[in-house]
Design a protein around this motif. Sequence first.
Motif, PDB file in Angstrom:
ATOM      1  N   MET A   1       0.847  -1.202   0.000  1.00  0.00           N
ATOM      2  CA  MET A   1       0.000   0.000   0.000  1.00  0.00           C
ATOM      3  C   MET A   1       0.876   1.243   0.000  1.00  0.00           C
ATOM      4  SD  MET A   1      -2.604   1.394   2.978  1.00  0.00           S
ATOM      5  CE  MET A   1      -3.934   0.273   2.578  1.00  0.00           C
ATOM      6  N   PRO A  52       2.458   3.732  -8.553  1.00  0.00           N
ATOM      7  CA  PRO A  52       2.273   2.942  -7.326  1.00  0.00           C
ATOM      8  C   PRO A  52       3.563   2.715  -6.559  1.00  0.00           C
ATOM      9  CG  PRO A  52       2.159   1.541  -9.275  1.00  0.00           C
ATOM     10  CD  PRO A  52       2.190   2.954  -9.769  1.00  0.00           C
ATOM     11  N   THR A 243      -4.928   9.779   0.307  1.00  0.00           N
ATOM     12  CA  THR A 243      -5.431   8.784  -0.633  1.00  0.00           C
ATOM     13  C   THR A 243      -4.469   7.610  -0.628  1.00  0.00           C
ATOM     14  OG1 THR A 243      -4.230   9.836  -2.454  1.00  0.00           O
ATOM     15  CG2 THR A 243      -6.504  10.519  -2.112  1.00  0.00           C
ATOM     16  N   SER A 244      -4.981   6.446  -0.962  1.00  0.00           N
ATOM     17  CA  SER A 244      -4.119   5.260  -0.966  1.00  0.00           C
ATOM     18  C   SER A 244      -4.385   4.463  -2.239  1.00  0.00           C
ATOM     19  CB  SER A 244      -4.384   4.390   0.271  1.00  0.00           C
ATOM     20  OG  SER A 244      -5.720   3.920   0.271  1.00  0.00           O
ATOM     21  N   ARG A 245      -3.386   3.699  -2.606  1.00  0.00           N
ATOM     22  CA  ARG A 245      -3.521   2.824  -3.756  1.00  0.00           C
ATOM     23  C   ARG A 245      -2.668   1.591  -3.522  1.00  0.00           C
ATOM     24  NH1 ARG A 245      -0.601   7.344  -4.986  1.00  0.00           N
ATOM     25  NH2 ARG A 245       1.511   7.086  -5.809  1.00  0.00           N
ATOM     26  N   ALA A 246      -3.094   0.468  -4.037  1.00  0.00           N
ATOM     27  CA  ALA A 246      -2.360  -0.776  -3.823  1.00  0.00           C
ATOM     28  C   ALA A 246      -1.088  -0.765  -4.655  1.00  0.00           C
ATOM     29  CB  ALA A 246      -3.234  -1.957  -4.199  1.00  0.00           C
TER      30      ALA A 246
END
Length: 246
Positions: A1, A52, A243-246
């Motif tokens: 993450m 990412p 905000t988050s992103r894998a």
Amino acid sequence: MLASQPSGALVGRDERGRIFAAGPSDACGQCEICRRGGAAVCPAMRSRDAGPRVAVSARWAVELADGLELPLPAAAAVGGDVATAYTLYARTGLGPRDPVAITGANAVARFLVEILRAKGLVPIVVSDEPSWCAFVASRGGVAATFDRVGEALVAQGMGARPLRVIATGDVATAFALAGPRATLTLLGSSGPIPGELAAREVTIIGVAGPHPDLITEAAALCARGQVDLIGGVGDGPTQARVTSRA
């Protein structure tokens, strides 16, 4: 993450699963400006690639371990709004019982109130917005309208000393508050500075953004519960956005 703030500050895991927080950019750490403490305005500042996975200078990456464990994705605010608030405190050079007023109602101001209280200071926050005033009071600060700031300072026993004013927003009010021999700390680009401030012998300090060396202390305040990181992250006007992103 990988989680980030609009400012570019981020938190994420490396290939070994360790969690690191970092500020919005990487200073070179070697130029004369960096050596004099100006990493936030390093002329050789390196931007990061979007995506990412990003590269962060090891010098400015703070591992969130050994007592600095913080929840994701909220920890992204540590290298952004929390560290910015701590930088404002540090640059202002506040000592015990120094009178200090804050203008602006935003995430940086929210964290700044908690940092000042953790350092034993009672901030006077200039506002008449009910929910913001209620938050300030819940943290041990004092909310006052512009015309009542003097009364609030006297009530705290601080009315006779030059005021420190920290502007996270509402710069016009900050300019008006800065009386003789005041110290005025401005966050980011504030526009033209009125010439009459020089006649008041006001000391003006500019803060471009979070200093990367202060992220560790910002994380420590959050880990100790002196700064409410979870409560300070959300969608409200005085909350940090992540905000988050894998």
